[in-house]
Motif scaffolding. Structure first.
Motif, short mmCIF file in Angstrom:
data_model
loop_
_atom_site.label_atom_id
_atom_site.label_comp_id
_atom_site.label_asym_id
_atom_site.label_seq_id
_atom_site.Cartn_x
_atom_site.Cartn_y
_atom_site.Cartn_z
N ASP A 1 19.66 2.89 76.34
CA ASP A 1 18.75 3.71 75.52
C ASP A 1 17.64 2.88 74.88
OD1 ASP A 1 20.05 6.08 76.09
OD2 ASP A 1 21.39 5.92 74.36
N ASP A 2 17.86 1.60 74.72
CA ASP A 2 16.83 0.73 74.13
C ASP A 2 15.69 0.45 75.09
OD1 ASP A 2 18.39 0.55 71.81
OD2 ASP A 2 19.37 -1.30 72.49
N TYR A 3 15.95 0.60 76.40
CA TYR A 3 14.96 0.24 77.41
C TYR A 3 14.44 1.39 78.26
CZ TYR A 3 15.37 -4.71 76.45
OH TYR A 3 15.30 -5.92 75.84
N PHE A 4 15.21 2.48 78.34
CA PHE A 4 14.85 3.59 79.21
C PHE A 4 14.87 4.91 78.48
CE2 PHE A 4 16.18 0.22 81.97
CZ PHE A 4 15.24 0.26 82.98
N VAL A 5 14.01 5.83 78.89
CA VAL A 5 13.91 7.16 78.29
C VAL A 5 14.77 8.14 79.08
CG1 VAL A 5 12.34 9.06 77.73
CG2 VAL A 5 11.54 6.69 77.53
N VAL B 1 20.91 5.05 91.62
CA VAL B 1 20.37 6.16 92.39
C VAL B 1 19.28 6.94 91.67
CG1 VAL B 1 22.42 6.47 93.83
CG2 VAL B 1 22.25 7.72 91.69
N GLN B 2 19.10 6.73 90.38
CA GLN B 2 18.11 7.47 89.62
C GLN B 2 17.01 6.56 89.09
OE1 GLN B 2 17.98 10.83 89.11
NE2 GLN B 2 19.73 11.00 90.49
N VAL B 3 15.85 7.13 88.95
CA VAL B 3 14.70 6.42 88.38
C VAL B 3 14.42 7.03 87.02
CG1 VAL B 3 12.24 5.95 88.68
CG2 VAL B 3 13.76 5.93 90.66
N TYR B 4 14.19 6.17 86.03
CA TYR B 4 13.90 6.62 84.67
C TYR B 4 12.69 5.87 84.13
CZ TYR B 4 18.64 8.48 84.83
OH TYR B 4 19.77 9.16 85.17
N PRO B 5 11.97 6.49 83.19
CA PRO B 5 10.84 5.80 82.57
C PRO B 5 11.33 4.63 81.71
CG PRO B 5 10.75 8.17 82.12
CD PRO B 5 12.09 7.89 82.73
N VAL B 6 10.67 3.48 81.88
CA VAL B 6 10.91 2.36 80.98
C VAL B 6 10.18 2.68 79.68
CG1 VAL B 6 10.55 -0.12 80.62
CG2 VAL B 6 11.07 0.74 82.92
N ARG B 7 10.82 2.46 78.56
CA ARG B 7 10.17 2.72 77.27
C ARG B 7 8.85 1.94 77.23
NH1 ARG B 7 12.71 5.88 74.11
NH2 ARG B 7 14.96 6.14 74.27
N PRO B 8 7.77 2.59 76.78
CA PRO B 8 6.46 1.92 76.78
C PRO B 8 6.47 0.57 76.06
CG PRO B 8 6.18 4.26 76.39
CD PRO B 8 7.66 4.00 76.39
N ASP B 9 7.24 0.43 74.99
CA ASP B 9 7.27 -0.84 74.26
C ASP B 9 8.10 -1.91 74.98
OD1 ASP B 9 9.57 0.77 73.57
OD2 ASP B 9 9.99 -0.64 71.95
#
Length: 187
Positions: free
Chosen positions: A79-83, A92-100
């Motif tokens: 949760d600290d790195y991905f939204v 198997v899944q792609v997630y947004p990297v937190r902008p910061d």
């Protein structure tokens, strides 16, 4: 070549090499089943280095420069790195990297700001978890760049294949169970 029977010391030593910019072949336990390297037959590197994708593609993988590498992250840090990410040990899944965090882990952040992550749990892969944890203790980052342990062939299966891939590529370190081999810097 040396043997390191203390697992914590092995993980600290390996994490130190990765943090120092070395590329590590990591061969542990049973082979993964499926299309992804999940920490038992992996090439590992520092995700903080913006140039690491190009370095690995040029020195080892010999593939198109645009192809991304995956982040392996401690389950408890996702949760600290991905939204919106959920535990995904199979990549198997792609997630947004937190902008910061995009500038923190540029080598595993795709051009669209995402990452095809693998969450690593202490319960399911304790040695790989311990390596990532050791890297976090050194750098503050609970993520490693992970790609399959191969050059341009199927993922290595046997120790002989891992050693062959290590010797014929420009990989820096091979960690095979408790045996470590490190090429000298500069030759």
């Amino acid at each position: 070549m040396q043997q390191q029977s203390d697992e914590d010391a092995l993980c600290r030593w390996t994490a130190d090499r990765i943090a120092g910019g070395r590329i590590v072949g990591w061969f542990q336990g049973r082979m993964e089943w499926g299309a992804r390297a999940l920490g038992n037959r992996s090439i590992l590197a520092d995700p903080r280095r913006a140039d690491m994708r190009e370095v690995i593609n040029t020195r080892i993988k010999l593939r198109e420069k645009f192809r991304p590498f995956a982040p392996s992250i401690l389950d408890e840090a996702v949760d600290d790195y991905f939204v919106g990410a959920v535990p995904d040990p199979f990549m198997v899944q792609v997630y947004p990297v937190r902008p910061d965090k995009r500038a923190v882990i540029p080598a595993v952040t795709h051009v669209d700001g995402s990452g095809r992550l693998q969450t690593v749990s202490r319960q399911t892969n304790s040695r790989y978890w311990a390596l990532i944890k050791a890297f976090e203790k050194l750098t503050g980052v609970p993520v490693l760049l992970n790609t399959s342990f191969n050059e341009n062939e199927p993922i290595v299966h046997k120790p002989e294949e891992a050693l062959d891939c290590f010797l014929r590529t420009d990989m820096d370190v091979l960690v095979m169970e408790s045996v470590v081999i490190e090429k000298r810097v500069g030759g």
